[in-house]
Design an enzyme around this catalytic site. Structure first.
Site, short mmCIF file in Angstrom:
data_model
loop_
_atom_site.label_atom_id
_atom_site.label_comp_id
_atom_site.label_asym_id
_atom_site.label_seq_id
_atom_site.Cartn_x
_atom_site.Cartn_y
_atom_site.Cartn_z
N VAL A 1 0.84 -1.15 0.02
CA VAL A 1 -0.11 0.02 -0.16
C VAL A 1 1.00 1.27 -0.07
CG1 VAL A 1 -1.97 0.98 1.15
CG2 VAL A 1 -1.85 -1.36 1.24
N CYS A 2 1.31 1.82 1.17
CA CYS A 2 2.05 2.88 1.33
C CYS A 2 3.35 2.82 0.66
CB CYS A 2 2.01 3.38 2.73
SG CYS A 2 0.29 4.09 3.28
N ILE A 3 4.05 1.77 0.93
CA ILE A 3 5.51 1.55 0.46
C ILE A 3 5.32 1.82 -1.18
CG2 ILE A 3 7.47 0.23 0.18
CD1 ILE A 3 7.05 1.70 3.01
#
Length: 187
Positions: A131-133
């Site tokens: 997701v965020c990475i």
């Protein structure tokens, strides 16, 4: 890209929401990334490399598009949005970027800041790989920075999606390396 290029370290969402066992976003095994992140941060501090703490924060009392897909989370001054343990900006080479979406670059001044610091490569660590990475790596690439993700310094509660994300990052955007190789980039 050469190994002499200027490199920054980006810590993504190293906050209570994911690392405190009392929080709903905590998952078994997330702690495995903490020691590799500590090692990378120590290498960055020793070399004077820029360290960016990118954390998600939302405004209480206001609508946010994320609420259409996710429950309320990471509100300013809430426990889940606070830094986990010692993972807060400390020292002259560390700074904070507040984000409202998955990517540390989207609708923030991170690209401008890194460009002003003459950074060419970013080492991205934290949670969650898929997701965020991944979103941060994709936007780093789109903004002209080489994204590097140390395999041991990120993970997810969806291992199959984490592996697919790492494969895509390595194939299309940047590099997936060991923590030791990433430390070498910071030295």
């Amino acid at each position: 890209m050469t190994d002499t290029q200027k490199t920054a370290l980006i810590l993504v969402d190293v906050i209570n929401s994911f690392f405190d066992p009392s929080q709903p976003n905590y998952y078994k095994g997330v702690e495995d990334v903490l020691e590799p992140i500590r090692r990378l941060r120590a290498a960055a501090k020793a070399s004077g490399a820029v360290v960016v703490h990118a954390v998600e924060r939302h405004r209480p009392g206001f609508d946010d598009f994320e609420w259409r897909k996710l429950p309320l989370h990471h509100l300013e001054q809430a426990f889940d949005a606070e830094f986990f343990g010692e993972f807060r900006p400390q020292g002259d080479n560390e700074t904070l970027v507040l984000k409202r979406r998955f990517s540390a670059f989207f609708a923030t001044d991170l690209a401008l800041f890194l460009t002003e610091q003459k950074v060419e490569r970013v080492i991205i660590v934290g949670v969650k790989t898929n997701v965020c990475i991944r979103a941060t790596a994709q936007d780093a690439f789109a903004n002209g920075f080489e994204p590097v993700v140390p395999r041991e310094a990120t993970n997810s509660n969806r291992p199959h999606l984490a592996e697919a994300s790492l494969e895509d990052i390595d194939r299309y955007m940047g590099r997936v390396v060991s923590v030791d190789e990433a430390i070498g980039m910071l030295s």
